[in-house]
Design a protein around this motif. Structure first.
Motif, short mmCIF file in Angstrom:
data_model
loop_
_atom_site.label_atom_id
_atom_site.label_comp_id
_atom_site.label_asym_id
_atom_site.label_seq_id
_atom_site.Cartn_x
_atom_site.Cartn_y
_atom_site.Cartn_z
N TYR A 143 0.81 -1.22 0.00
CA TYR A 143 0.00 0.00 0.00
C TYR A 143 0.85 1.27 0.00
O TYR A 143 0.45 2.28 -0.60
CB TYR A 143 -1.01 -0.02 1.15
N PHE A 144 2.02 1.24 0.64
CA PHE A 144 2.90 2.41 0.54
C PHE A 144 3.29 2.64 -0.92
O PHE A 144 3.29 3.78 -1.39
CB PHE A 144 4.16 2.24 1.40
N TYR A 145 3.62 1.57 -1.63
CA TYR A 145 4.02 1.73 -3.03
C TYR A 145 2.84 2.10 -3.92
O TYR A 145 3.00 2.84 -4.89
CB TYR A 145 4.78 0.50 -3.54
N LYS A 146 1.63 1.63 -3.58
CA LYS A 146 0.44 2.09 -4.31
C LYS A 146 0.26 3.59 -4.09
O LYS A 146 -0.06 4.33 -5.03
CB LYS A 146 -0.82 1.35 -3.81
N ALA A 147 0.45 4.04 -2.86
CA ALA A 147 0.31 5.47 -2.56
C ALA A 147 1.34 6.29 -3.34
O ALA A 147 1.00 7.32 -3.93
CB ALA A 147 0.48 5.72 -1.05
N ARG A 148 2.57 5.80 -3.39
CA ARG A 148 3.61 6.52 -4.15
C ARG A 148 3.29 6.54 -5.64
O ARG A 148 3.55 7.52 -6.32
CB ARG A 148 4.99 5.91 -3.90
N ALA A 149 2.71 5.45 -6.15
CA ALA A 149 2.35 5.39 -7.57
C ALA A 149 1.25 6.40 -7.88
O ALA A 149 1.26 7.02 -8.95
CB ALA A 149 1.92 3.98 -7.95
N GLU A 150 0.30 6.57 -6.97
CA GLU A 150 -0.80 7.51 -7.18
C GLU A 150 -0.33 8.95 -7.13
O GLU A 150 -0.84 9.79 -7.87
CB GLU A 150 -1.91 7.29 -6.15
#
Length: 187
Positions: free
Chosen positions: A86-93
């Protein structure tokens, strides 16, 4: 505003009533969910907060702040793989957002022992905005990882100079000073 009210001890129900009193009918449900999620966070009710943020993510999908909070709750519950996801999803967004990214640095150091990603994260956050504490905390975590506590302490001090209320910086400062056998300074 919501988080500030919760931090000073206003109950989630009171905040929810205040926030939702002027809201449109179609917004009341997600606003209430937003307040309840942050309220559970402020009370360290991580499972409840996680469930609320996951519901909020269904309602307003792929919002950086919601994804980062989901990651934080997974981290608090000890599910490092889901937290990283989820941290990497947040960074992708939103690659420019910094909120909670210092916690990703902690995760990379403590759970994944991933020096290259930690180094990249610290450099990337610093390139985004040197006036926020998160890049300095991430850089301090990297310096601590490579066994340079004096530089790490300087970076933490810079983070606290920028934001004297940044909890993650105080936590790291105390841990560094304890590791340096300076317990009197770690309080």
């Amino acid at each position: 505003g919501v988080q500030a009210l919760l931090r000073i001890g206003v109950s989630p129900n009171e905040v929810s009533q205040a926030v939702c009193s002027d809201a449109r009918a179609e917004d009341i449900e997600w606003l209430s969910n937003f307040v309840q999620a942050h309220g559970a966070c402020s009370l360290s009710q991580h499972k409840t907060a996680l469930d609320s943020f996951l519901q909020l993510n269904k309602r307003v999908p792929q919002q950086h702040s919601v994804l980062a909070r989901i990651a934080e709750q997974y981290m608090e519950l000890g599910d490092e793989n889901s937290a990283a996801k989820y941290f990497y999803k947040a960074r992708a967004e939103d690659p420019k957002a910094l909120d909670l990214m210092d916690k990703l640095a902690v995760l990379l150091r403590d759970s994944f022992n991933d020096r290259p990603r930690l180094n990249f994260l610290a450099r990337d956050l610093m390139a985004i905005d040197e006036t926020r504490p998160e890049p300095w905390v991430a850089a301090a975590i990297f310096c601590d990882y490579k066994n340079d506590p004096m530089v790490a302490l300087q970076f933490v001090s810079k983070a606290l100079e920028l934001d004297p209320t940044h909890v993650q910086a105080y936590h790291l400062k105390g841990a560094l000073q304890l590791a340096m056998n300076q317990p009197e300074l770690s309080v």
